[in-house]
Design a protein around this motif. Structure first.
Motif, short mmCIF file in Angstrom:
data_model
loop_
_atom_site.label_atom_id
_atom_site.label_comp_id
_atom_site.label_asym_id
_atom_site.label_seq_id
_atom_site.Cartn_x
_atom_site.Cartn_y
_atom_site.Cartn_z
N GLU A 79 21.26 -18.78 71.60
CA GLU A 79 22.12 -17.69 72.04
C GLU A 79 23.11 -17.28 70.95
O GLU A 79 23.47 -16.11 70.84
N ASP A 80 23.53 -18.24 70.12
CA ASP A 80 24.44 -17.91 69.02
C ASP A 80 23.76 -16.96 68.04
O ASP A 80 24.36 -15.97 67.59
N ILE A 81 22.52 -17.26 67.71
CA ILE A 81 21.77 -16.44 66.76
C ILE A 81 21.51 -15.05 67.35
O ILE A 81 21.72 -14.03 66.69
N LEU A 82 21.06 -15.02 68.59
CA LEU A 82 20.76 -13.74 69.23
C LEU A 82 22.01 -12.86 69.34
O LEU A 82 21.94 -11.64 69.15
N GLU A 83 23.15 -13.48 69.63
CA GLU A 83 24.37 -12.69 69.78
C GLU A 83 24.82 -12.09 68.44
O GLU A 83 25.30 -10.95 68.40
N LEU A 84 24.66 -12.83 67.35
CA LEU A 84 25.01 -12.28 66.04
C LEU A 84 24.13 -11.08 65.70
O LEU A 84 24.61 -10.07 65.19
N ILE A 85 22.84 -11.19 65.99
CA ILE A 85 21.93 -10.07 65.74
C ILE A 85 22.28 -8.90 66.66
O ILE A 85 22.33 -7.74 66.23
N HIS A 86 22.53 -9.22 67.93
CA HIS A 86 22.88 -8.17 68.90
C HIS A 86 24.14 -7.43 68.49
O HIS A 86 24.18 -6.18 68.53
N GLN A 87 25.16 -8.15 68.09
CA GLN A 87 26.42 -7.49 67.71
C GLN A 87 26.25 -6.67 66.43
O GLN A 87 26.90 -5.64 66.27
N ARG A 88 25.37 -7.10 65.54
CA ARG A 88 25.10 -6.27 64.36
C ARG A 88 24.50 -4.94 64.79
O ARG A 88 24.83 -3.88 64.24
N ASN A 89 23.64 -4.98 65.80
CA ASN A 89 23.05 -3.75 66.32
C ASN A 89 24.05 -2.94 67.14
O ASN A 89 24.22 -1.73 66.93
N ALA A 90 24.72 -3.60 68.08
CA ALA A 90 25.61 -2.91 69.00
C ALA A 90 26.80 -2.28 68.29
O ALA A 90 27.28 -1.21 68.68
N GLN A 91 27.28 -2.94 67.24
CA GLN A 91 28.45 -2.44 66.51
C GLN A 91 28.06 -1.58 65.31
O GLN A 91 28.95 -1.09 64.60
N SER A 92 26.75 -1.42 65.09
CA SER A 92 26.27 -0.74 63.87
C SER A 92 26.88 -1.40 62.64
O SER A 92 27.31 -0.73 61.69
N ALA A 93 26.94 -2.72 62.67
CA ALA A 93 27.57 -3.50 61.60
C ALA A 93 26.57 -3.77 60.48
O ALA A 93 25.36 -3.83 60.70
N ASP A 94 27.10 -3.93 59.29
CA ASP A 94 26.28 -4.33 58.15
C ASP A 94 26.14 -5.85 58.08
O ASP A 94 25.17 -6.36 57.52
N MET A 95 27.12 -6.55 58.66
CA MET A 95 27.13 -8.01 58.57
C MET A 95 27.98 -8.56 59.71
O MET A 95 29.06 -8.05 59.99
#
Length: 434
Positions: A237-253
């Motif tokens: 869940e930690d890994i998935l949430e980091l990927i999800h937040q990169r997508n949801a926030q349009s983040a680069d990192m």
């Protein structure tokens, strides 16, 4: 043909049929293709669908030593634990979580004509065999959820004498049987060797871990995310949430929060690398090097402190924090790779320089996701999860105002700590860049 001969032939046919049934039971007993040695059992969640195929692009084979026979004899139990999250052979952090609809969109194939991997997992590991069931186990679990054809796993092992090399080497057949592109290398680079520039060596090791993307970018989707992890105890869940937040926030990192126990209470770990949008470290360290203020995170940044305390993502200048998910675009375009400081730059760690180069190339949407908290051992990670909460507990109580309002410009000055803390100083964020 007399009756006795016909009876004998009939018996032979029946015995042959029984033998075939028994053989097939042996092959498919674990439910994953025709491999008798597969260590993946029945009873896994439905998203762990069988993948009895090879990767779309064969994994590269690097010349490796045979390994220590003593450790090779122990690899089967480790591989079984890595492959089965419910295996209890080794004590490890418990990760009581099943993916929700929040993450299902992430396992769709890439949009290219011929689907390519779009998640690239990278690690540099040394002497951490006891951590592998949790660390690699969670990564494999994540890859199964995201879809093996969507993923690649690259591991660089270095100088291990505890069986880490042997387990990672023997893991190849299992991973490739799932259809995962697995790039495994071993390196004798020693960042702590006498006369070695530690940061240059660490940068070289990190570049080895992403070598396949650096040299074979055409094999990967244009929107590939690199998930780079340290030797931490981490849950899927930690890994998935980091990927999800990169997508949801349009983040680069996006980065987690990593912790260490130097006493009874945990301390934020990556203070030498991480810098807020004030340009300052996450907690104040006076010139005498005292960590007495480590409890007071973001003491001079009310906005970041508020978001951290309420487990909301917030923008920073730089982070790594145990595990990070970032866009592969500037790497695939040849604009960025890990490096040591330039001649006119303050001496600093390669992850901080990486973030600096991200900003320089227009990738300044860098964020910390405080709902993801990790530690560097299974035992201490249990304490952190108890204290800070599992990621799912924060996601379940998520508020509507989670979107980051991105600042487009970096802080004008950033604190650099080139040696001891008595040498820390403020420098221009783009110091030394052309």
């Amino acid at each position: 043909m007399n009756r006795n001969v016909r009876s004998l032939l009939h018996a032979i046919v029946l015995l042959t049929g029984v033998a075939l049934v028994l053989l097939n039971f042996g092959y498919f007993h674990y439910g994953y293709g025709t491999s008798k040695t597969s260590l993946i059992p029945h009873g896994l969640p439905s998203y762990f669908s069988p993948h009895n195929h090879t990767p779309s692009n064969p994994s590269p084979n690097f010349e490796l030593t045979a390994g220590n026979p003593h450790f090779l004899a122990q690899t089967a139990s480790y591989i079984r634990a890595i492959s089965n999250s419910s295996d209890t052979t080794f004590p490890r952090l418990e990760c009581p979580f099943s993916p929700t609809d929040r993450y299902t969109y992430m396992n769709k194939p890439s949009e290219s004509a011929a689907p390519k991997p779009k998640y690239f997992f990278a690690l540099d590991l040394h002497n951490c065999v006891k951590l592998l069931p949790r660390l690699i186990g969670s990564i494999v679990e994540t890859i199964r959820f995201l879809g093996p054809r969507n993923c690649a796993l690259s591991v660089v092992e270095g100088r291990s004498v505890d069986g880490t090399f042997e387990v990672l080497k023997e893991l190849r057949n299992e991973l490739e049987g799932l259809g995962i592109r697995y790039i495994f290398q071993s390196s004798d680079i020693n960042p702590h060797a006498k006369g070695t520039d530690r940061i240059e060596a660490l940068a070289e090791l990190r570049n080895l871990a992403i070598k396949d993307i650096l040299e074979n970018s055409a094999l990967y989707a244009q929107d590939t995310t690199i998930i780079f992890s340290n030797d931490i105890a981490v849950c899927m869940e930690d890994i998935l949430e980091l990927i999800h937040q990169r997508n949801a926030q349009s983040a680069d990192m996006t980065c987690a929060m990593d912790w260490t126990y130097v006493g009874e209470n945990p301390t934020f770990y990556d203070v030498w690398i991480a810098r807020g949008m004030t340009g300052d470290s996450f907690f104040n360290i006076p010139p005498d090097g005292s960590w007495d203020y480590a409890w007071n995170l973001f003491w001079n940044d009310a906005k970041a402190q508020s978001h951290w305390q309420s487990f909301k993502p917030f923008q920073v200048f730089s982070c790594w924090n145990g595990i990070t998910a970032f866009t592969a675009k500037p790497i695939m375009e040849g604009k960025i790779r890990f490096r040591k400081h330039l001649e006119k730059e303050c001496y600093q760690g390669e992850p901080k320089l990486f973030a600096k180069d991200m900003w320089w190339n227009g990738y300044g949407k860098i964020a910390v996701v405080p709902s993801v908290n990790v530690e560097y051992s299974d035992e201490a990670a249990k304490k952190i999860k108890t204290l800070k909460g599992y990621t799912w507990s924060h996601v379940a109580n998520e508020e509507d105002n989670m979107k980051i309002k991105w600042e487009l410009d970096p802080p004008s000055r950033v604190k650099c700590i080139p040696g001891g803390y008595e040498t820390q100083k403020w420098v221009a964020w783009n110091e030394g860049l052309p």
